[in-house]
Design a protein around this motif. Structure first.
Motif, PDB file in Angstrom:
ATOM      1  N   SER A 358       0.885  -1.143  -0.033  1.00 50.67           N
ATOM      2  CA  SER A 358      -0.131  -0.172  -0.111  1.00 50.67           C
ATOM      3  C   SER A 358       0.958   1.293   0.061  1.00 50.67           C
ATOM      4  N   ARG A 362       0.982   3.641  -3.266  1.00 47.86           N
ATOM      5  CA  ARG A 362       0.433   5.105  -2.875  1.00 47.86           C
ATOM      6  C   ARG A 362       1.751   5.841  -3.376  1.00 47.86           C
ATOM      7  N   SER A 365       2.233   6.094  -7.099  1.00 50.57           N
ATOM      8  CA  SER A 365       1.233   6.469  -7.823  1.00 50.57           C
ATOM      9  C   SER A 365       0.882   8.071  -7.671  1.00 50.57           C
ATOM     10  N   ASP A 366       1.220   8.570  -6.511  1.00 46.43           N
ATOM     11  CA  ASP A 366       0.952   9.995  -6.273  1.00 46.43           C
ATOM     12  C   ASP A 366       2.188  10.866  -7.242  1.00 46.43           C
ATOM     13  N   PRO A 389      -5.304   3.895  -5.205  1.00 43.19           N
ATOM     14  CA  PRO A 389      -4.376   4.433  -5.843  1.00 43.19           C
ATOM     15  C   PRO A 389      -3.774   4.023  -6.667  1.00 43.19           C
TER      16      PRO A 389
END
Ligand SMILES: Cc1ncc(COP(=O)(O)O)c(C=O)c1O
Ligand code: FES
Length: 495
Positions: A358, A362, A365-366, A389
């Motif tokens: 996770s 995340r 992806s951010d 995400p």
């Protein structure tokens, strides 16, 4: 025009016996082969007078020898070459692109493959044979896997039915439940943004005389709970709403939907192919009655999945496949133990790696999303707040999605489900969000996963920026936008 292909490292675990490398075979490959030869040699050297078929490899080698394999180099070599494709990553398409199509499928985790191998050799018993140890030992492994699969969604293992994948599970839910309750309930509710297999199964039920409500979604891709409640009728047997959308990553409010359904005594099915193991799901807390799972979306093998079917209150359904009554009579046919065990291991790893995965997904992806949205005239499709995400869908205005994909051959991407089929229609999911054709056609889906690396993301951001700029320079529309002309004010002449 474009920079050449670059080599960027992958984030892959390497195990004792199985490992991955970006190109070609690996050391681990050689190690596995050496181990196989060694065990074959030991077996051959041992006294073979014992009348047993326990060691099928030895028996096979012995038989091959008897049949004159020694005289035929091809047959003799075949045992040695049996692993020649096992670790091959490069195909016939030159250097392989960076893989960012995680919603289509995920790479198999090497630990999953390692778990599967013994079922292709020693553990070959039919798990449904209950008169001897071959059956028992395989069955024990099946139940271990079932336990892992159940734990991810806090279900009881007895509530897990193995299927061939989420397509089958979705068909089973829509067709099975509605057919069972046919006499009293003939209405199904679903949404316009479901996966094709749910939409098509619903359409098939329409042909069988059921009524179907296809709910609209808002511009964020979310269902409206008031609309859902208003659509419920005394004769509604099933509400089927997906957990995470495969094109835009939008998460539906499962708990609220579950509560509405339970209150009205309607069964709630969710297609969790893209959600299982990736977002927290508790079938009891969310009041989910049926849930579809796919193994190949969680780094497991393809061709296997499961269906969660609640026991209390009990959900009844007609099976799609009749036969020997396996899987509580809901899915007849001999299970595929290598696939089931691989799926079980994949599920176990989703739990074990949840924190790491996770955080990693995340973060990357951010970075990807911020990098791409900093390009002018780009929009994120789907809700920014209610999303998984690892799925980022962005439209690049004034660029044709297809041309962009062509210009991005060094990155494996998809422009939504329509383009994965041969059709050239824009995505029905983006249409349901109210996007116009032009924006739908300029959308690209990026999938980040467990093995994606930061270097890959950096490369992708840079490559997209360059190629979007390049394609826009070729576009007459872009020319006008740069001159400050409002395109909406133009009256285009017909022809
Ligand atoms: C949301 C969703 N449902 C169902 C499926 C079908 O899954 P499977 O390939 O296991 O049949 C997919 C995979 O493409 C999916 O993304
Ligand atoms: S042709 Fe690419 S989105 Fe349809």
């Amino acid at each position: 025009m474009f920079k050449g292909l670059s080599f960027v490292s992958r984030r892959v675990p390497v195990l004792g016996s199985v490992g991955y490398a970006r190109n070609g075979t690996t050391l681990a490959n050689a190690a596995v082969q050496r181990r196989m030869y060694a065990s074959a040699k030991v077996a051959l050297a041992e006294d073979l007078t014992l009348e047993t078929h326990t060691d099928n490899q030895t028996a096979a080698i012995e038989q091959a020898n008897e049949r004159g394999a020694m005289a035929n180099p091809e047959v003799m070599d075949s045992g040695m070459q049996s692993l020649q494709h096992a670790y091959r990553e490069s195909g016939d398409y030159g250097t392989r692109p960076i893989y960012l199509d995680m919603q289509a499928t995920t790479p198999t985790d090497p630990r999953v493959l390692d778990t599967m191998l013994k079922f292709y050799t020693g553990l070959y018993g039919n798990p449904h044979s209950n008169t001897h140890s071959y059956g028992w030992e395989t069955n024990k492994e099946i139940e271990k896997a079932r336990n892992y699969v159940a734990q991810v969604i806090k279900a009881d293992p007895k509530e897990i039915i193995f299927t061939s994948g989420a397509t089958e599970s979705n068909n089973m839910a829509l067709k099975g439940v509605s057919r069972f309750y046919k006499k009293t309930r003939n209405h199904i509710i679903t949404t316009r943004t479901e996966h094709k297999c749910v939409l098509e199964a619903a359409r098939a039920m329409k042909n069988e005389g059921y009524e179907i409500t296809f709910l609209n979604v808002d511009p964020q891709g979310l269902v409206n709970l008031q609309e859902l409640e208003a659509a419920m009728r005394p004769e509604t047997c099933l509400v089927s709403i997906m957990a995470v959308n495969n094109e835009i990553g939008v998460m539906q409010p499962l708990k609220e939907i579950g509560e509405l359904c339970r209150k009205r005594k309607i069964f709630f099915h969710t297609d969790a192919a893209q959600a299982y193991g990736k977002i927290p799901i508790d079938v009891n807390e969310m009041k989910i009655d049926l849930l579809s799972i796919s193994s190949h979306k969680i780094y497991g093998p393809k061709g296997i999945g499961a269906m969660y079917v609640r026991r209390k209150p009990r959900v009844r359904l007609d099976p799609l496949i009749s036969g020997g009554g396996q899987e509580r009579g809901l899915r007849s046919g001999t299970l595929a133990p290598p696939l089931v065990a691989g799926f079980g291991e994949a599920a176990r790893l989703m739990m074990k790696e949840y924190g790491n995965d996770s955080a990693h997904i995340r973060r990357l992806s951010d970075k990807l999303m911020n990098g791409l949205l900093s390009i002018d005239h780009t929009i994120l499709n789907g809700s920014a707040d209610h999303r998984y995400p690892g799925c980022v869908n962005i439209s690049f205005a004034y660029v044709e999605g297809e041309s962009l994909l062509m210009a991005l051959r060094d990155i494996a991407l998809s422009s939504g489900s329509a383009c994965t089929s041969a059709s050239l229609e824009p995505s029905y999911v983006l249409h349901a969000l109210g996007k116009d054709d032009a924006l739908a056609h300029s959308s690209i889906r990026f999938g980040v996963g467990r093995f994606t690396t930061e270097e890959e993301i950096d490369y992708v951001i840079k490559a997209i920026r360059e190629r979007v700029d390049f394609l826009r320079e070729l576009s007459p529309l872009w020319e006008m936008v740069k001159e400050g002309i409002d395109l909406n004010s133009i009256e285009w002449s017909g022809h």
